[in-house]
Design a protein around this motif. Structure first.
Motif, PDB file in Angstrom:
ATOM      1  N   THR A   1       0.816  -1.211   0.000  1.00  0.00           N
ATOM      2  CA  THR A   1       0.000   0.000   0.000  1.00  0.00           C
ATOM      3  C   THR A   1       0.855   1.269   0.000  1.00  0.00           C
ATOM      4  O   THR A   1       0.360   2.344  -0.305  1.00  0.00           O
ATOM      5  CB  THR A   1      -0.939   0.030   1.215  1.00  0.00           C
ATOM      6  N   ILE A   2       2.132   1.122   0.348  1.00  0.00           N
ATOM      7  CA  ILE A   2       3.061   2.248   0.321  1.00  0.00           C
ATOM      8  C   ILE A   2       4.295   1.815  -0.466  1.00  0.00           C
ATOM      9  O   ILE A   2       4.988   0.866  -0.068  1.00  0.00           O
ATOM     10  CB  ILE A   2       3.482   2.697   1.736  1.00  0.00           C
ATOM     11  N   LEU A   3       4.563   2.483  -1.579  1.00  0.00           N
ATOM     12  CA  LEU A   3       5.701   2.125  -2.426  1.00  0.00           C
ATOM     13  C   LEU A   3       6.590   3.351  -2.611  1.00  0.00           C
ATOM     14  O   LEU A   3       6.162   4.361  -3.168  1.00  0.00           O
ATOM     15  CB  LEU A   3       5.222   1.608  -3.780  1.00  0.00           C
ATOM     16  N   THR A   4       7.802   3.239  -2.121  1.00  0.00           N
ATOM     17  CA  THR A   4       8.756   4.344  -2.200  1.00  0.00           C
ATOM     18  C   THR A   4       9.840   4.018  -3.213  1.00  0.00           C
ATOM     19  O   THR A   4      10.616   3.080  -3.020  1.00  0.00           O
ATOM     20  CB  THR A   4       9.392   4.608  -0.823  1.00  0.00           C
ATOM     21  N   LEU A   5       9.892   4.794  -4.278  1.00  0.00           N
ATOM     22  CA  LEU A   5      10.878   4.611  -5.341  1.00  0.00           C
ATOM     23  C   LEU A   5      11.659   5.894  -5.599  1.00  0.00           C
ATOM     24  O   LEU A   5      12.232   6.092  -6.675  1.00  0.00           O
ATOM     25  CB  LEU A   5      10.179   4.173  -6.629  1.00  0.00           C
TER      26      LEU A   5
ATOM     27  N   PHE B   1       2.989  -0.747 -12.710  1.00  0.00           N
ATOM     28  CA  PHE B   1       2.472  -0.921 -11.353  1.00  0.00           C
ATOM     29  C   PHE B   1       1.369  -1.975 -11.301  1.00  0.00           C
ATOM     30  O   PHE B   1       0.522  -1.960 -10.395  1.00  0.00           O
ATOM     31  CB  PHE B   1       1.961   0.420 -10.812  1.00  0.00           C
ATOM     32  N   ALA B   2       1.390  -2.890 -12.264  1.00  0.00           N
ATOM     33  CA  ALA B   2       0.357  -3.931 -12.311  1.00  0.00           C
ATOM     34  C   ALA B   2       0.391  -4.836 -11.087  1.00  0.00           C
ATOM     35  O   ALA B   2      -0.631  -5.390 -10.680  1.00  0.00           O
ATOM     36  CB  ALA B   2       0.518  -4.760 -13.586  1.00  0.00           C
ATOM     37  N   GLU B   3       1.568  -4.982 -10.462  1.00  0.00           N
ATOM     38  CA  GLU B   3       1.705  -5.867  -9.302  1.00  0.00           C
ATOM     39  C   GLU B   3       1.193  -5.254  -8.016  1.00  0.00           C
ATOM     40  O   GLU B   3       1.022  -5.955  -7.019  1.00  0.00           O
ATOM     41  CB  GLU B   3       3.171  -6.276  -9.126  1.00  0.00           C
ATOM     42  N   VAL B   4       0.952  -3.935  -8.010  1.00  0.00           N
ATOM     43  CA  VAL B   4       0.572  -3.266  -6.751  1.00  0.00           C
ATOM     44  C   VAL B   4      -0.753  -2.513  -6.912  1.00  0.00           C
ATOM     45  O   VAL B   4      -0.816  -1.296  -6.719  1.00  0.00           O
ATOM     46  CB  VAL B   4       1.687  -2.314  -6.283  1.00  0.00           C
ATOM     47  N   PRO B   5      -1.833  -3.206  -7.230  1.00  0.00           N
ATOM     48  CA  PRO B   5      -3.113  -2.526  -7.471  1.00  0.00           C
ATOM     49  C   PRO B   5      -3.713  -1.885  -6.225  1.00  0.00           C
ATOM     50  O   PRO B   5      -4.617  -1.058  -6.347  1.00  0.00           O
ATOM     51  CB  PRO B   5      -4.012  -3.651  -7.992  1.00  0.00           C
ATOM     52  N   GLU B   6      -3.207  -2.255  -5.044  1.00  0.00           N
ATOM     53  CA  GLU B   6      -3.755  -1.721  -3.798  1.00  0.00           C
ATOM     54  C   GLU B   6      -2.980  -0.505  -3.292  1.00  0.00           C
ATOM     55  O   GLU B   6      -3.316   0.029  -2.229  1.00  0.00           O
ATOM     56  CB  GLU B   6      -3.743  -2.810  -2.716  1.00  0.00           C
TER      57      GLU B   6
ATOM     58  N   LEU C   1      -4.706   2.363 -10.643  1.00  0.00           N
ATOM     59  CA  LEU C   1      -4.390   2.558  -9.219  1.00  0.00           C
ATOM     60  C   LEU C   1      -5.510   3.347  -8.551  1.00  0.00           C
ATOM     61  O   LEU C   1      -5.332   4.473  -8.092  1.00  0.00           O
ATOM     62  CB  LEU C   1      -3.039   3.264  -9.082  1.00  0.00           C
ATOM     63  N   VAL C   2      -6.676   2.736  -8.483  1.00  0.00           N
ATOM     64  CA  VAL C   2      -7.887   3.431  -8.037  1.00  0.00           C
ATOM     65  C   VAL C   2      -7.876   3.747  -6.546  1.00  0.00           C
ATOM     66  O   VAL C   2      -8.713   4.532  -6.074  1.00  0.00           O
ATOM     67  CB  VAL C   2      -9.139   2.613  -8.400  1.00  0.00           C
ATOM     68  N   HIS C   3      -6.951   3.153  -5.789  1.00  0.00           N
ATOM     69  CA  HIS C   3      -6.879   3.416  -4.351  1.00  0.00           C
ATOM     70  C   HIS C   3      -5.858   4.488  -4.005  1.00  0.00           C
ATOM     71  O   HIS C   3      -5.672   4.811  -2.834  1.00  0.00           O
ATOM     72  CB  HIS C   3      -6.529   2.121  -3.597  1.00  0.00           C
ATOM     73  N   LEU C   4      -5.231   5.053  -5.020  1.00  0.00           N
ATOM     74  CA  LEU C   4      -4.145   5.992  -4.796  1.00  0.00           C
ATOM     75  C   LEU C   4      -4.637   7.274  -4.119  1.00  0.00           C
ATOM     76  O   LEU C   4      -5.612   7.882  -4.541  1.00  0.00           O
ATOM     77  CB  LEU C   4      -3.488   6.336  -6.140  1.00  0.00           C
TER      78      LEU C   4
ATOM     79  N   LEU D   1      -8.658   8.241 -10.548  1.00  0.00           N
ATOM     80  CA  LEU D   1      -8.042   8.443  -9.233  1.00  0.00           C
ATOM     81  C   LEU D   1      -8.850   9.427  -8.405  1.00  0.00           C
ATOM     82  O   LEU D   1      -8.336  10.431  -7.897  1.00  0.00           O
ATOM     83  CB  LEU D   1      -6.601   8.926  -9.403  1.00  0.00           C
ATOM     84  N   SER D   2     -10.121   9.156  -8.248  1.00  0.00           N
ATOM     85  CA  SER D   2     -11.015  10.102  -7.576  1.00  0.00           C
ATOM     86  C   SER D   2     -10.678  10.284  -6.103  1.00  0.00           C
ATOM     87  O   SER D   2     -11.102  11.259  -5.488  1.00  0.00           O
ATOM     88  CB  SER D   2     -12.471   9.633  -7.717  1.00  0.00           C
TER      89      SER D   2
END
Length: 416
Positions: free
Chosen positions: A55-59, A72-77, A99-102, A123-124
């Motif tokens: 749920t948190i991805l730091t790059l 980002f297909a692997e991290v849909p959440e 990434l609808v949860h972003l 991304l509402s």
């Protein structure tokens, strides 16, 4: 043996949840969110093998230069995605669309010039969007239209020279905006921004640094200091003329209208004609100084001075004639409904159609600075007398030649 089997079983269950690329460190936060920390690893692309529960991805602070549709297909959440301080110059359409949860997206300090703004429609729930320190030279007016929860928007230190009116209108939750250090061309196209900042409750960080680079007379001044008299919304007047201003004369019945405009910068004149059989739009004059018609709309002659003439005006030319005045501040228009009457006394026809017509003679609708916010112009009916044929003493038919009768008086003016 039983404890060992339990541990192995537990590891098998948790293994997929804690999947983590070798370049990253992954951990579970107290709130149950899974963090994948991949910053400062010299990565050139988004690593593979991330857990779907991240749920948190730091790059941040890598050397990523490209984001593809499946990056980002692997991290849909994922809810927070930090990509600042990379070398991202290409973002393919669809890179963020799923990434609808972003809620938090940081793309600051990259090389983004073109961005797939349509990705933001999904991304509402986005609350923070950082796109500062990139190479954005423009934004579509509806770029942020669907971000109803957006609270903080960073656009500073880009290459924005202008912003379309209404860019921030659909952001009801916006509380912080940063647009400083952009090379704004303070033409009247950004005059709306001055008016918007005067009434908005949004905090505009370092507003004094939102400076004009052009034109030269405003260079170094804040966008909020654009003088009001430099940008004045259009006004428009529509007048019936008995003859053309030039020496060209036409046979038969000629409808001649003159459109006068005012405003700063001086508005362009455009015409719209709606008849029963067609719709015509003429953006600018189509008659050259030598009298040649530039366009194929030979029925409607538009001159540089704002005059329109329709020679040999016929029944099929009846309809609504609209003059529009357009400049960088806005648009105003005024319309007239033109019809041909078939009786000897066209006043009778008009009064039958419009009982109030007898009270319109000499009417002016000039409104000065108090302009109708709807932008709709006054509509008045001009009825022409259809030329009749009369018999000569020898019994032949002699056409009556005249330009027609304007019921409401020559020189009547419509304004807006």
């Amino acid at each position: 043996m039983r404890p060992l089997l339990c541990c192995l079983g537990l590891a098998a269950l948790l293994g997929p949840c804690l999947a983590c690329p070798s370049a990253c460190s992954c951990s579970t936060k107290k709130n149950g969110r899974l963090l994948a920390e991949c910053a400062y690893k010299d990565l050139q692309e988004v690593p593979e093998g991330l857990s779907s529960n991240v749920t948190i991805l730091t790059l941040s602070a890598n050397r990523i230069g490209w984001l593809g549709q499946g990056s980002f297909a692997e991290v849909p959440e994922v809810q927070s995605l930090w990509l600042g301080y990379n070398q991202i110059g290409v973002v393919e359409p669809g890179a963020f669309a799923l990434l609808v949860h972003l809620k938090n997206l940081d793309l600051s300090h990259n090389k983004i010039a073109d961005f797939p703004w349509q990705d933001l429609r999904n991304l509402s729930g986005l609350q923070i969007l950082k796109m500062n320190n990139n190479r954005l030279a423009g934004l579509p007016w509806d770029a942020f239209r669907f971000l109803k929860d957006l609270r903080s928007l960073w656009l500073n230190d880009n290459e924005l020279t202008t912003l379309a009116e209404g860019t921030f209108d659909d952001l009801p939750s916006l509380s912080q905006l940063q647009i400083f250090n952009n090379p704004f061309n303070c033409s009247c196209k950004v005059f709306w921004l001055k008016k918007w900042t005067e009434k908005t409750s949004v905090s505009i960080t370092k507003g004094g640094s939102t400076l004009c680079v052009a034109p030269s007379r405003l260079k170094g001044r804040a966008v909020t200091d654009i003088p009001d008299h430099h940008c004045v919304a259009p006004s428009v007047q529509l007048t019936y003329l008995s003859n053309l201003d030039n020496t060209v004369m036409y046979d038969g019945l000629t409808l001649t209208l003159h459109c006068s405009v005012a405003g700063s910068p001086l508005p362009e004149i455009r015409w719209k004609i709606q008849t029963s059989s067609r719709r015509v739009e003429i953006n600018g004059p189509n008659v050259a100084r030598d009298g040649n018609v530039k366009q194929s709309q030979e029925r409607f002659l538009v001159f540089k001075n704002g005059t329109m003439a329709i020679p040999n005006f016929r029944k099929e030319d009846e309809g609504i004639y609209t003059c529009l005045a357009v400049n960088d501040v806005g648009t105003r228009d005024v319309s007239v409904n033109v019809a041909l009457a078939g009786s000897e006394n066209p006043a009778e026809d008009l009064l039958q159609d419009d009982p109030q017509a007898s009270h319109l003679g000499g009417r002016s609708c000039y409104k000065g600075d108090e302009m109708d916010p709807s932008g709709a112009g006054e509509k008045l009916v001009i009825v022409y007398h259809m030329p009749r044929e009369s018999k000569s003493r020898s019994g032949g038919v002699v056409p009556q030649v005249h330009l027609g009768t304007l019921l409401l008086g020559l020189g009547i003016v419509l304004c807006c």
